[in-house]
Design a protein around this motif. Structure first.
Motif, PDB file in Angstrom:
ATOM      1  N   PHE A   1       0.822  -1.203   0.000  1.00  0.00           N
ATOM      2  CA  PHE A   1       0.000   0.000   0.000  1.00  0.00           C
ATOM      3  C   PHE A   1       0.858   1.255   0.000  1.00  0.00           C
ATOM      4  CE2 PHE A   1      -2.722  -3.204   1.851  1.00  0.00           C
ATOM      5  CZ  PHE A   1      -3.960  -2.935   1.281  1.00  0.00           C
ATOM      6  N   LYS A   2       0.296   2.294  -0.570  1.00  0.00           N
ATOM      7  CA  LYS A   2       0.845   3.644  -0.440  1.00  0.00           C
ATOM      8  C   LYS A   2      -0.042   4.352   0.574  1.00  0.00           C
ATOM      9  CE  LYS A   2       2.240   7.667  -3.003  1.00  0.00           C
ATOM     10  NZ  LYS A   2       2.875   8.071  -4.230  1.00  0.00           N
ATOM     11  N   VAL A   3       0.594   4.888   1.632  1.00  0.00           N
ATOM     12  CA  VAL A   3      -0.135   5.486   2.751  1.00  0.00           C
ATOM     13  C   VAL A   3       0.447   6.863   3.046  1.00  0.00           C
ATOM     14  CG1 VAL A   3      -0.735   5.196   5.189  1.00  0.00           C
ATOM     15  CG2 VAL A   3      -0.533   3.187   3.727  1.00  0.00           C
ATOM     16  N   ASP A   4      -0.417   7.799   3.376  1.00  0.00           N
ATOM     17  CA  ASP A   4       0.049   9.121   3.799  1.00  0.00           C
ATOM     18  C   ASP A   4       0.980   8.923   5.001  1.00  0.00           C
ATOM     19  OD1 ASP A   4       0.330  11.572   5.192  1.00  0.00           O
ATOM     20  OD2 ASP A   4      -1.603  12.279   4.465  1.00  0.00           O
ATOM     21  N   PRO A   5       2.251   9.351   4.892  1.00  0.00           N
ATOM     22  CA  PRO A   5       3.199   9.107   5.985  1.00  0.00           C
ATOM     23  C   PRO A   5       2.776   9.703   7.323  1.00  0.00           C
ATOM     24  CG  PRO A   5       4.269  10.281   4.173  1.00  0.00           C
ATOM     25  CD  PRO A   5       2.846  10.060   3.784  1.00  0.00           C
ATOM     26  N   ASN A   6       2.027  10.787   7.299  1.00  0.00           N
ATOM     27  CA  ASN A   6       1.565  11.401   8.547  1.00  0.00           C
ATOM     28  C   ASN A   6       0.475  10.578   9.231  1.00  0.00           C
ATOM     29  OD1 ASN A   6       3.255  13.720   8.262  1.00  0.00           O
ATOM     30  ND2 ASN A   6       1.827  14.472   6.717  1.00  0.00           N
ATOM     31  N   LEU A   7      -0.137   9.681   8.486  1.00  0.00           N
ATOM     32  CA  LEU A   7      -1.231   8.873   9.015  1.00  0.00           C
ATOM     33  C   LEU A   7      -0.852   7.391   9.110  1.00  0.00           C
ATOM     34  CD1 LEU A   7      -4.065  10.545   6.914  1.00  0.00           C
ATOM     35  CD2 LEU A   7      -3.370  11.089   9.254  1.00  0.00           C
ATOM     36  N   ARG A   8       0.390   7.085   8.800  1.00  0.00           N
ATOM     37  CA  ARG A   8       0.828   5.687   8.711  1.00  0.00           C
ATOM     38  C   ARG A   8       0.645   4.908  10.006  1.00  0.00           C
ATOM     39  NH1 ARG A   8       6.934   4.769   7.464  1.00  0.00           N
ATOM     40  NH2 ARG A   8       7.019   5.096   9.708  1.00  0.00           N
ATOM     41  N   GLU A   9       1.038   5.463  11.130  1.00  0.00           N
ATOM     42  CA  GLU A   9       0.948   4.717  12.389  1.00  0.00           C
ATOM     43  C   GLU A   9      -0.503   4.410  12.748  1.00  0.00           C
ATOM     44  OE1 GLU A   9       3.545   3.225  13.722  1.00  0.00           O
ATOM     45  OE2 GLU A   9       4.644   4.160  12.084  1.00  0.00           O
ATOM     46  N   ASN A  10      -1.388   5.370  12.556  1.00  0.00           N
ATOM     47  CA  ASN A  10      -2.817   5.138  12.796  1.00  0.00           C
ATOM     48  C   ASN A  10      -3.345   4.077  11.839  1.00  0.00           C
ATOM     49  OD1 ASN A  10      -5.470   5.832  14.027  1.00  0.00           O
ATOM     50  ND2 ASN A  10      -5.908   6.483  11.933  1.00  0.00           N
ATOM     51  N   TYR A  11      -2.930   4.147  10.587  1.00  0.00           N
ATOM     52  CA  TYR A  11      -3.345   3.182   9.571  1.00  0.00           C
ATOM     53  C   TYR A  11      -2.952   1.760   9.989  1.00  0.00           C
ATOM     54  CZ  TYR A  11      -3.283   0.729   5.091  1.00  0.00           C
ATOM     55  OH  TYR A  11      -3.464  -0.188   4.089  1.00  0.00           O
ATOM     56  N   ILE A  12      -1.721   1.584  10.431  1.00  0.00           N
ATOM     57  CA  ILE A  12      -1.230   0.268  10.851  1.00  0.00           C
ATOM     58  C   ILE A  12      -1.980  -0.218  12.088  1.00  0.00           C
ATOM     59  CG2 ILE A  12       0.787  -0.956  11.774  1.00  0.00           C
ATOM     60  CD1 ILE A  12       2.482   0.841   9.869  1.00  0.00           C
ATOM     61  N   GLN A  13      -2.215   0.678  13.030  1.00  0.00           N
ATOM     62  CA  GLN A  13      -2.947   0.310  14.250  1.00  0.00           C
ATOM     63  C   GLN A  13      -4.375  -0.116  13.920  1.00  0.00           C
ATOM     64  OE1 GLN A  13      -3.218   3.439  17.170  1.00  0.00           O
ATOM     65  NE2 GLN A  13      -4.578   2.268  18.479  1.00  0.00           N
ATOM     66  N   LYS A  14      -5.061   0.651  13.079  1.00  0.00           N
ATOM     67  CA  LYS A  14      -6.442   0.315  12.716  1.00  0.00           C
ATOM     68  C   LYS A  14      -6.489  -0.973  11.895  1.00  0.00           C
ATOM     69  CE  LYS A  14      -8.457   3.670  14.765  1.00  0.00           C
ATOM     70  NZ  LYS A  14      -9.187   3.406  16.002  1.00  0.00           N
ATOM     71  N   ASP A  15      -5.479  -1.203  11.064  1.00  0.00           N
ATOM     72  CA  ASP A  15      -5.417  -2.456  10.314  1.00  0.00           C
ATOM     73  C   ASP A  15      -5.343  -3.642  11.271  1.00  0.00           C
ATOM     74  OD1 ASP A  15      -4.825  -3.966   7.623  1.00  0.00           O
ATOM     75  OD2 ASP A  15      -3.355  -4.666   9.101  1.00  0.00           O
ATOM     76  N   ALA A  16      -4.513  -3.523  12.292  1.00  0.00           N
ATOM     77  CA  ALA A  16      -4.385  -4.607  13.281  1.00  0.00           C
ATOM     78  C   ALA A  16      -5.702  -4.820  14.021  1.00  0.00           C
ATOM     79  CB  ALA A  16      -3.262  -4.295  14.264  1.00  0.00           C
ATOM     80  N   GLU A  17      -6.339  -3.715  14.423  1.00  0.00           N
ATOM     81  CA  GLU A  17      -7.587  -3.808  15.184  1.00  0.00           C
ATOM     82  C   GLU A  17      -8.742  -4.372  14.361  1.00  0.00           C
ATOM     83  OE1 GLU A  17      -8.451   0.115  16.623  1.00  0.00           O
ATOM     84  OE2 GLU A  17      -6.655   0.186  17.877  1.00  0.00           O
ATOM     85  N   ILE A  18      -8.768  -4.048  13.076  1.00  0.00           N
ATOM     86  CA  ILE A  18      -9.919  -4.423  12.250  1.00  0.00           C
ATOM     87  C   ILE A  18      -9.604  -5.621  11.349  1.00  0.00           C
ATOM     88  CG2 ILE A  18     -11.502  -3.617  10.443  1.00  0.00           C
ATOM     89  CD1 ILE A  18     -11.154  -0.776  11.752  1.00  0.00           C
ATOM     90  N   TRP A  19      -8.650  -5.456  10.435  1.00  0.00           N
ATOM     91  CA  TRP A  19      -8.364  -6.533   9.477  1.00  0.00           C
ATOM     92  C   TRP A  19      -7.723  -7.753  10.134  1.00  0.00           C
ATOM     93  CZ3 TRP A  19     -10.123  -8.136   5.121  1.00  0.00           C
ATOM     94  CH2 TRP A  19     -10.668  -7.253   4.196  1.00  0.00           C
TER      95      TRP A  19
END
Length: 103
Positions: A8-26
């Motif tokens: 994935f290409k992810v906004d670097p400023n939002l990357r940590e939240n993205y990874i955390q939410k991926d773990a919580e949901i996916w």
């Protein structure tokens, strides 16, 4: 074993939240399905927008047995949590080939 590869290409400023939410949901959702063995998250130190997920499954059949409707519902929950902060740029499924050791 098979590996599901997702880049994935992810906004670097939002990357940590993205990874955390991926773990919580996916990751939490996938763990409920037979055949799920685990997931790794790879961060590219040279490209802060790049996030790779390697998801291990016992067989391709068990990966493919996840109903499309389930995956769509999980993705909807994930999209609500993170918004449109990511883009899938590469995906694939790979068979792990065991190498035999000669004595």
């Amino acid at each position: 074993m098979v590996i599901e590869f997702l880049k994935f290409k992810v906004d670097p400023n939002l990357r940590e939240n993205y990874i955390q939410k991926d773990a919580e949901i996916w990751t939490a959702a996938l763990a409920e399905y037979p055949g799920f063995l685990g997931k790794e998250v790879w961060i590219n130190p040279d490209d802060p927008t790049e996030v790779i997920f390697l998801i291990r499954w016992t067989t391709l059949e068990l990966l493919q047995a996840i109903p499309t409707s389930d995956a769509e519902k999980i993705e909807q929950r994930f999209a609500q949590a993170v918004g449109h902060t990511h883009e899938l740029v590469q995906s694939g499924v790979y068979q792990v080939q065991e190498l035999s050791q000669s004595a």
